[in-house]
Design an enzyme around this catalytic site. Structure first.
Site, PDB file in Angstrom:
ATOM      1  N   GLU A   1      -1.609  -2.301  -8.429  1.00 35.32           N
ATOM      2  CA  GLU A   1      -2.798  -2.727  -7.683  1.00 35.32           C
ATOM      3  C   GLU A   1      -3.424  -1.497  -7.044  1.00 35.32           C
ATOM      4  OE1 GLU A   1      -3.324  -2.922  -4.081  1.00 35.32           O
ATOM      5  OE2 GLU A   1      -1.529  -1.736  -3.746  1.00 35.32           O
TER       6      GLU A   1
ATOM      7  N   HIS B   1      -4.523  -5.521  -1.777  1.00 34.60           N
ATOM      8  CA  HIS B   1      -5.393  -5.388  -0.607  1.00 34.60           C
ATOM      9  C   HIS B   1      -6.447  -6.501  -0.561  1.00 34.60           C
ATOM     10  CE1 HIS B   1      -3.574  -1.416  -0.931  1.00 34.60           C
ATOM     11  NE2 HIS B   1      -3.990  -1.141   0.289  1.00 34.60           N
TER      12      HIS B   1
ATOM     13  N   SER C   1       0.836  -1.203   0.000  1.00 38.76           N
ATOM     14  CA  SER C   1       0.000   0.000   0.000  1.00 38.76           C
ATOM     15  C   SER C   1       0.869   1.251   0.000  1.00 38.76           C
ATOM     16  CB  SER C   1      -0.966  -0.048   1.194  1.00 38.76           C
ATOM     17  OG  SER C   1      -2.019   0.874   1.032  1.00 38.76           O
TER      18      SER C   1
END
Length: 301
Positions: free
Chosen positions: A207, A275, A108
């Site tokens: 992503e 995630h 992230s």
């Protein structure tokens, strides 16, 4: 070609450190991370709080640099993502990172550090599962394949979705190259800085979580207009978690495909990394190869 430096493989008895460069840690998060790592025979210490809201960037980076400079520390594990890692990049000790070759993991918001470390040092780092998450608790299978990669860093292995699903080939073709990327928002935010992603001759992995489809289209269009999709060897589309427009399942992937229309390079989607509860661990700045819709992590040369 960019130099590839592999971290030292972790062994039982090694000392490692938990850090929180984005969000402040909680007792539950620390307990879960320590339990997993100690279960692998590691000695775990928890760094002084370095979260975004706790200190200036220089102060927070100073805490982190003391860990990077510690020759006795074999691995550095980010408990989770959040916000604030970009502000650390100008102050990190990249010489120590290159010298000590510690295993570095996170996902992230940690993408900012992955990109900076890869470009400044050439060290292979790991886009990994969250060590703790109440919303999406990581599965035991995801933790085990993560551990296999950091315990045997130089071995060739095939990457497979842990839920058994096949990858989705959007554009056929074989490729081999160093992989870079991570969270799409962080890749976009670093454009125009000295840490801007270098995609030439590389494999691009992306992503995202919680972004509307039109924002995904916009970020990919930005990369395309900046020339970042022209000379890549291949593109891997990871999990697009909670990105579909409400009531329109599949709309996120549809706009991603629209943004990549006409790009004559291999593209593989449904690469379950990001995630989600069971993500593949991606060795960023390491070399991947793909053939016939299958993907391998290459062995060290």
């Amino acid at each position: 070609m960019q130099e590839i430096i592999y971290p030292r493989s972790l062994q039982k008895g090694d000392q490692v450190c938990l850090i929180d460069p984005a969000n402040a840690y909680t007792e539950a998060g620390v307990d879960a991370a320590v339990s997993f790592l100690e279960g692998k025979g590691l000695q775990v210490r928890v760094a002084d709080d370095m979260a975004f809201r706790h200190g200036t960037p220089i102060e927070r980076a100073g805490k982190l640099n003391r860990i990077f400079q510690d020759e006795n520390c074999g691995g550095i594990f980010c408990i989770w993502g959040g916000y604030g890692t970009m502000s650390l990049l100008d102050y990190l000790d990249y010489d120590a990172i290159k010298k000590n070759r510690q295993v570095f993991t996170g996902f992230s918001d940690i993408t900012a550090m992955h990109l900076a470390i890869g470009q400044k040092s050439g060290l292979v780092t790991y886009h990994s599962p969250a060590l703790y998450s109440e919303k999406r608790p990581t599965t035991a299978e995801a933790f085990e394949q993560f551990w296999d990669k950091i315990e045997n860093v130089e071995r060739e292995r095939e990457l497979k979705n842990l839920n058994g699903e096949d990858f989705q080939v959007l554009r056929e073709g074989d490729f081999e190259g160093i992989v870079t990327g991570g969270n799409m928002t962080l890749v976009s935010r670093l454009m125009g800085t000295e840490y801007e992603i270098d995609t030439k001759g590389k494999v691009l992995f992306l992503e995202e979580v919680g972004e509307m489809p039109y924002r995904l289209h916009g970020m990919l269009s930005q990369l395309r207009m900046a020339g970042k999709l022209q000379d890549v060897k291949g593109i891997l589309i990871g999990a697009l978690t909670d990105c579909d427009t409400k009531g329109r399942p599949g709309s996120a992937m549809a706009l991603v495909q629209d943004a990549l229309e006409g790009i004559d390079i291999p593209i593989i989607a449904n690469v379950r990394a990001g995630h989600i509860k069971d993500p593949i661990t991606i060795p960023l700045h390491g070399k991947l190869k793909a053939s016939g819709g299958r993907i391998w992590q290459c062995a060290a040369e």
